[in-house]
Structures are given as structure tokens and as C-alpha cells.
Motif scaffolding. Structure first.
Motif, short mmCIF file in Angstrom:
data_model
loop_
_atom_site.label_atom_id
_atom_site.label_comp_id
_atom_site.label_asym_id
_atom_site.label_seq_id
_atom_site.Cartn_x
_atom_site.Cartn_y
_atom_site.Cartn_z
N GLU A 101 10.34 25.78 27.08
CA GLU A 101 9.27 24.81 27.27
C GLU A 101 7.95 25.30 26.69
O GLU A 101 7.02 24.53 26.50
N ASP A 102 7.87 26.62 26.46
CA ASP A 102 6.59 27.16 26.00
C ASP A 102 6.44 27.09 24.48
O ASP A 102 5.45 27.54 23.95
N VAL A 103 7.44 26.56 23.82
CA VAL A 103 7.35 26.49 22.37
C VAL A 103 6.63 25.20 21.97
O VAL A 103 6.89 24.14 22.50
N VAL A 104 5.73 25.34 21.04
CA VAL A 104 4.99 24.19 20.53
C VAL A 104 5.93 23.31 19.72
O VAL A 104 6.71 23.81 18.93
N ARG A 105 5.89 22.00 19.96
CA ARG A 105 6.92 21.14 19.39
C ARG A 105 6.53 20.45 18.10
O ARG A 105 7.37 20.12 17.29
N ASP A 106 5.26 20.13 17.92
CA ASP A 106 4.91 19.36 16.73
C ASP A 106 3.47 19.66 16.28
O ASP A 106 2.77 20.46 16.90
N GLU A 124 0.57 19.12 18.82
CA GLU A 124 0.43 20.16 19.83
C GLU A 124 -0.13 21.44 19.22
O GLU A 124 -0.93 22.15 19.84
N ARG A 125 0.27 21.71 17.99
CA ARG A 125 -0.22 22.92 17.30
C ARG A 125 -1.73 22.82 17.11
O ARG A 125 -2.47 23.78 17.35
N LEU A 151 -3.57 23.31 20.44
CA LEU A 151 -3.59 24.69 20.87
C LEU A 151 -4.56 25.49 20.00
O LEU A 151 -5.28 26.36 20.48
#
Lengths: 474, 474
Positions: free
Chosen positions: B451-456, B459-460, B463
Motif C-alpha cells: 500500500e505504500d507504493v506510489v501508484r501513478d 500521486e508522485r 508526494l
């Protein structure tokens, strides 16, 4: 790279020493060596193709005399459109990949000030034995240097002129770099192999690239770990629900686009109801492409009823051996089954665990197949010919492994690395822990370097709120 | 688990069939089997220890008669304080670890609707051969079942009563679960080993756990991949800057806390200036603990000058063989060097690539050492005895590997898995790609479940802005 006449022991010891120096070279120096090799091979294309022509001439004679197979001749030809350019591009692709060594792949806090890391490092010294396919020497050299491994390369007699020409170019290119020359050594005489296979003190991994006979010989004559595959008996299971047009395109690609490849299709498994619906169209296309069909009783009877007489006359009944044979030519065995589990059992028993595919529109059927088939690559609705390091995005490959340990499937850079465990403490000792003593923390730590990974609770909270907001907008 | 008298071929075939069913059992059913084994062994402790007492009695007699080493007798004793409880806890620890199979460890978008995944799966059938250490049978059984692998276990003659008692309890426990009984088979007669080692069609990995002689025998007599280590010649390099008190604690732990262990210290490498500063205190503590010191000329002379005469009288000069010997008892070889590179060369040449440590306050010195030492575990400022699956947080271990392929160092659950490549498409074929055709996308995708991985990109961007904002606040 040097074409050497040294003793096998001297070759292996020099490679071992060279590997220690290569392993600590920085990324850019290893990359610079690949650039130099690429330029040398691009500039020397004419010389290499001239040497290759000599090999091809001898091979054609041998094939005409019946002492060499046509599939070997095909693999030998570097002049085939695009093959040389692919080889050159492969070197640059490997150069431009991330450095696979000195990467931290896991971290655990064992206790305060006691951190365990898993760090990738080269394997050491590789022994690569190959038959035809002269372009392999460039692939392997690129992969070995990029991954910090020394390599001893033994080429087949059939491609000796090509190998010597390529080796000479690479040798001159490397002499302008910081990579120690002993890191790539080419040995040509066949009688050194048996001696090299005994040198497990200096050689860490053996990769035979060639036919079943070569791989078996290597496996039976060494205690060095062997990576590779003996056979490429690939299968495809055609379910009755899959459309004929897509199935035809996939099966034709798998069988016809390069029949000499280890990822070419050798057996088509047919769900019985497809015998009369989609199989006739697929079979017609295969026959038109010149494929010989070896049919079991059910498929033979179905096709004889549905195909025009001149096509039906081309069909052949299969023998049990057809289901354990890697044809490597335009022959395909057909086998009819009445259930998914029968297909799975047939494939697990008869395939060589290389690459097996299912063609179906049903997700549950596909998922059962993908989980139960015990092969290094398992596909849903695509061609077995996809099994290839370049296609998988590895840049190039060192081989395709059907091993159940270490690397499996197409083996690229990552498959040429191993890891070491690095433990950094401040005086802790084992007797401090256990009954009545200190407790282990065993807390997983994030692995550095991945900018997209959330770092702390505040960022996690931010992302969570953002995601909730977006999902409410929908 | 069944104590079997079937032929080796029948044993291996049954294990292969059982492994296919075990591999598709859900996590909770495999875990339930471990709970059942734990309860059975906890309830049956008295019976196992009574059987173990018989083995110990015979072993003591054999040791007195000189036909068995004292270190083997020590490994045999299940009654040592905490050993049985550690064995029981190890089973629960393994049960409570994450399921290592059916995990997606990498994903790549090859093209639209063509996604490649790397998924973990069991290796298949393991052949485990061990000498003494009866608790190993419980560890191995737990690791095998948890990781979905069948295991054929061959115990040593010295612990036959203990093995039989444990096997009988595990057998009864498993009969109440869904794990096929053929997935764990115990073979007792020695003469089956040679036959089992030939069955590479059914057995995927061989793990010998025992002395150098056993491991060499196995390696020389099988084409099945072998995971393990023949020797545990561990070293520690003492730099002159490291404080005497911490060094003494670490070296004592490494040598004395369990001298029969493969991770025990066998060689202390001393930076020359330490001969007269920290070494005397360390040597005094070692001599007081009953350790025999085999000293090279420089360390012998230094210690003879600095130790009181009664201690100095205990010192022995070393022979070249002392630097290639796994003592497994209270003997330690001392070797003096004048530079870091001399230490690295000595260790890379003389250690068995198991575990090597450096004691220093200098980060650059430590980093050079950690990078250059070609061993499966490399430590900074801690004891070689830390090399252990339980201490690394693996729950328990199947062995410690000095292999350069597959798993390295302590091998836990992850080391008993391999992966398959799963490719899901929609009719794409290989001939669509390449010169003039479609281009590969080769885009790395996040691995699901994190869940902690940035998806798109959105979101990048979020962050990135957040991080920039925070860094400007500082």
C-alpha cells in the motif's frame, strides 16, 4: 578477451583473479567497456561476416553430407537480416540497464545498532559452453562484464571462424578499458572442456548453450552448478471457448516464426469440443505454412472429416515418441484431452518445463492452469515464442533456465548475481540473546533508493487522505 | 511423515505426486499442519527424550571407544537446556511467518494487455540428508510444509532412535491434516542414499547437513543441485584501532559459546600493531576459557613477551594446516598481517566463504572489507556466531549455504522457493514486434499488496510537492 592456448587450470586461475578486480570496478568503468565492445563490433562488421561466411560454407557442406542439422546451420548465420544489428543493440541495452550489483535488496534491524542487509554481488567466474549461434559471445560478454563476472567461453567448432573474429575485436576493445583481460577468455579446443568442468574451486557456474546432448554431457561431468535447459518442449493448451482467429495467429507464431528456437511450439493440446469448431481453421493455416501435423486418434479423425481431401491426406498419425520430442522443425504433435486436469497432467509429464501456454476466455480456467503447470514460464493467451530475455525486458539473456534453483526462465543480468549478507553491529554477541537475555527485534527496514516508496507516517497519512478523496469523487 | 521401507524410486515418485497436491493447498491448511506437529511434539517430549537417551548412550560409548567425535555427541543431545523448547518454538515461528509462495515479486508491462509477473512457487521435492542433530527433522518438516515442498529425510545412524520417535509423532499429527503423508518421508537405511541421489527426475534439490565428508560424498555422487556447505572455517580480522574489551567479548563469543557450530571462529587475523596492544588481553581471556592458541611466528613472539610465563607456556606454534582446518573444538589459529589487503587475500584464500568478520572503528576500512570478502555473510563489529536463520529472523533454517547460486548464507523459507514467470496477453505474438513492428513498453509496474507504493503520476506529483514543502521548512 583473449583467444588462449593456456592450460585449463591457468585459464581458470587467471579468470578467478581477474574476477576479484572486476567485481570492485565502479559502474561507469564496466559500462565504458561495453561501449568500447559495441563500437569495435560495429566497426568490424565486415570482418565478422566474412569469417561467418567461412563457417556457413563449411556448415552447408556438412548439412548436405548429413553430419549437421539444418537447424544448427540456421543458428549459425549472422548475416540474416537484422541479426547483427540486434546483437549490437543488445550490448547497448545491457549497458543502459541498472547496475545489478552492490544493490541492497533487504534490510532487517536485528537489534539496536545491529543491522542485517542483503547486498547483490557477482557470482564470480562463469564457464559458458555453446555450440553454434556466434552472436552469443557478444551477449554473454556484455552480461558478464555488466554484472561483474569473469567468463570463460568455449565456442563450438562449427562457428570457430566467427568466434575468433569477434574475440579479436573484443580483445582489442577491452585493452583500452580498465576491465582485466583475463575476465573474458575464449578457449577453442574441445579437449579442454573435461578439464575445465573439474575446476569447481575456480569456476562458480557453468552455462551450456546448445542441444540436449551437450547439456546432458555437462551435467553428468561436473560438480559445478549448471544453469540451463536440455530441451525446449513447449506446449499450448487450446480451450474450446477461444476464438479461432486469435488462436490461429498465436499457434502459427509459436510454431512457424522460428521453429529452431527452444521456445517454439512442439505440442498442441486440444480440448475435445474444439476438434470440430476451431481446430480445422488452425490446422488449415498450419498445413498451408508447411507444418507436418502428427495427430492422435481423436484429432486425426476429426480433421479427416472436416478438411478437404487434399489437406487431410497430409495428416499423419502420431506415435508416443512424438510427445517427448523436441522437433526443432516444422512438425507439430496434436493431443486431445477431455478436461483441464487431463491437460495439466499431460503437460507436467511431457513438457520440458520451459514454456507452456493456455488459450481461453475463462479466468478461473486460466488461473488454475497457471498455478498448476510446473514450468519456468506459463502463459495465458499469447505465444510461447515470447520466452526470451530481450522480450522480457532484460536487455539480452545468457540463456533460458529450466532449473528449479537459482534463476528460472530467461536469465538476464539479475540471474548473474548472487548476494551476501552484511551484518553491522557494535560489539553485540550471540550469547547476549536467547532465554533470559536480550530479545531480537527483527524489524524489516525499507530498502533505500526507491523514491516512490512512502518514507514515514506523515507521508502515508497524506497519501491515504488523497486516495480517499479521489475515490469519493468517483 | 512415514518411516518407510519402500524402494527409493517409489519413495521419490510418491513424494513428487504428493508435492503437486501440497503446492496448491491454501496457506491456512499448511499452517494447520504445523500447529498439529507442534502439539504432537510438545505432548510427546518425554518419549522423544527417552529415545534420545538411547542414542546418547550409544554415542558416548562410541566416543569413549574413539569411533565418534565429541562434537557429534554434543550435537546429538536433545536434552540440553532449552534445546527442545527452541525446536518447538521454531515450528511456531515458521508457521507465523508470511506465506512465501504465490507472491508476486515483480511485474512488467510488456505491451498493452500483456503483463509479465514473477510469482514465487515451491521448488518441489527436497532430499535432506543429515547426520546427528535430531531437532533438524522438526525444523526441516516445518520449513518444507510451510513452503509447499515435499521432503525425503534421511537421518544418521547415530540418532536413529530420536528420529524414529519424532517421525512417529509427526506422522500421527499429519494424519489429522490435509497435507498428503507422502510429502514427508523418513528413510533410515544408509544404502538407499546412492539410489536416491540418482533420481534427478523426481528430486529437485539435495541438502546435506553434516560434516565435510558427507557433503563431499553427496556433491560427488549426484546431478541434483546441492545446497549447503562443506566447511565452516570462519575468521575475524582484528584491527589495531578496536577496543580490547569489545574485541575480547566478540572473539570469546565467536570461539567459545558453541565451538562445534559451523559459525564458530577458527582463525583470528591480527593487524600487526594490535599484537602488543589489544591481543594480550584477548589471548589471556581465551586461554582462561581453555582455548588452545596456534600462533604464527609474530603473534607467538609478541604473546611470549607480554603474557606471564605460565600462560605463555600454553601457546603453540601453528602449522600451515591450521589455516585450512575446521577445528570444531577449543582451538584457534592466529595469523598476523600488516595490511588490510593482506588480510583480505588471506581470508579469501583460507576461509570457507561461510562467515567472516572485521573489528574496527574505521568505516572506510570496514566498507572495503565487506565489499572485497567473497563470503556468504560478512560482519562488522560482531560475532561470527550470529550466522543463523533464527538470529537473521527467518524463524528457523534449513541449513547454511556457501553456494554461489540460489540461496546463500542461512537458508530459511525464501530459500525453499523458486519462481515462475506468468505472462498474460490478449492474442499478441512475437512476430508483431521487432524491426518495423510494435515497440516493447517494458514498464515496471508496482507489485501488488504494498500500500505504500506510489501508484501513478498524480500521486508522485503530490508526494514530490509535499517533500519539497517539508525540506523548505527546515
Amino acid at each position: 578477451m583473449s583467444l588462449t592456448n593456456a592450460t585449463p587450470l591457468a585459464v581458470a586461475q587467471a579468470a578467478r583473479l581477474g574476477s576479484r578486480n572486476l567485481a570492485v570496478l565502479p559502474t561507469d568503468e564496466r559500462n565504458a567497456a561495453l561501449t568500447a565492445i559495441h563500437h569495435a563490433l560495429a566497426d568490424g562488421k565486415d570482418a565478422v561476416l566474412a569469417a561467418n561466411a567461412k563457417d556457413l560454407e563449411a556448415a552447408h557442406k556438412a548439412a548436405d553430407g548429413g553430419t549437421l542439422s539444418q537447424s544448427l546451420v540456421k543458428r549459425l548465420d549472422l548475416g540474416k537480416t537484422g541479426k547483427y544489428e540486434d546483437m549490437l543493440q543488445g550490448i547497448l541495452d545491457v549497458r543502459d540497464l541498472d547496475d545489478p550489483i552492490n544493490k541492497t535488496t533487504a534490510r532487517t534491524l536485528l537489534d539496536d545498532n545491529l543491522t542485517l542487509s542483503r547486498q547483490t554481488c557477482p557470482i564470480g567466474v562463469l564457464l559458458i559452453i555453446f555450440e553454434a549461434r556466434p552472436e552469443v559471445i557478444a551477449n554473454i560478454s556484455a552480461l558478464a562484464i555488466k554484472s561483474g563476472n569473469a567468463a570463460i567461453l568455449k565456442g563450438g567448432r562449427e562457428s570457430s571462424h566467427s568466434f575468433a573474429a569477434i574475440a579479436s575485436l573484443i580483445s582489442r576493445a577491452l585493452s583500452t578499458t580498465t576491465v582485466p583481460p583475463a575476465c573474458l577468455q575464449l578457449v577453442q579446443t574441445h579437449d579442454v572442456i573435461a578439464d575445465l568442468l573439474k575446476l569447481d574451486a575456480y569456476i562458480d557456474l557453468c552455462i551450456p548453450r546448445g542441444g540436449n546432448k551437450l547439456v546432458r554431457f555437462v551435467k553428468d561431468n561436473t560438480t559445478i552448478p549448471v544453469l540451463g535447459h536440455a530441451d525446449g518442449i513447449c506446449t499450448t493448451y487450446l480451450c474450446a471457448d477461444y476464438p479461432a482467429d486469435k488462436a490461429t495467429k498465436i499457434v502459427l507464431d509459436a510454431k512457424v516464426s522460428y521453429p529452431a528456437g527452444c521456445n517454439a511450439l512442439e505440442q498442441l493440446i486440444i480440448e475435445a469440443p474444439a476438434l470440430t469448431t476451431t481446430l480445422p481453421a488452425i490446422a488449415t493455416a498450419l498445413l498451408q505454412a508447411g507444418v507436418s501435423l502428427r495427430c492422435d486418434a481423436a484429432s486425426l479423425s476429426a480433421l479427416q472429416s472436416s478438411l478437404p481431401p487434399d489437406s487431410a491426406a497430409l495428416l499423419q498419425p502420431s506415435t508416443p515418441e512424438d510427445y517427448t520430442t523436441e522437433f526443432l522443425n516444422l512438425t507439430l504433435a496434436l493431443k486431445t484431452v477431455t478436461s483441464l486436469s487431463e491437460a495439466i497432467t499431460h503437460i507436467n509429464t511431457h513438457s520440458s518445463h520451459h514454456t507452456d501456454a493456455i488459450l481461453t476466455l475463462s479466468r478461473p480456467t486460466a488461473e488454475t492452469f497457471l498455478a498448476a503447470i510446473d514450468s519456468s514460464s506459463v502463459y495465458w493467451n499469447t505465444s510461447t515464442r515470447m520466452a526470451d530475455g530481450q522480450r522480457y525486458g532484460f536487455g539480452t539473456e545468457v540463456g533460458i533456465s529450466t532449473n528449479k534453483i537459482h534463476s528460472r526462465g530467461p536469465v538476464g543480468l539479475d540471474g548473474l548475481t548472487i548476494y551476501k549478507w552484511v551484518l553491522v553491529g557494535d560489539g553485540q554477541v550471540s550469547a547476549d540473546y536467547g532465554a533470559g537475555g536480550r530479545k531480537w527485534k527483527h524489524r524489516k527496514l525499507p530498502v533505500g533508493g526507491d523514491e516512490d516508496v512512502v518514507r514515514d507516517d506523515e507521508e502515508r497519512e497524506l497519501l491515504w487522505r488523497f486516495r480517499v478523496g479521489r475515490s469519493m469523487e468517483k
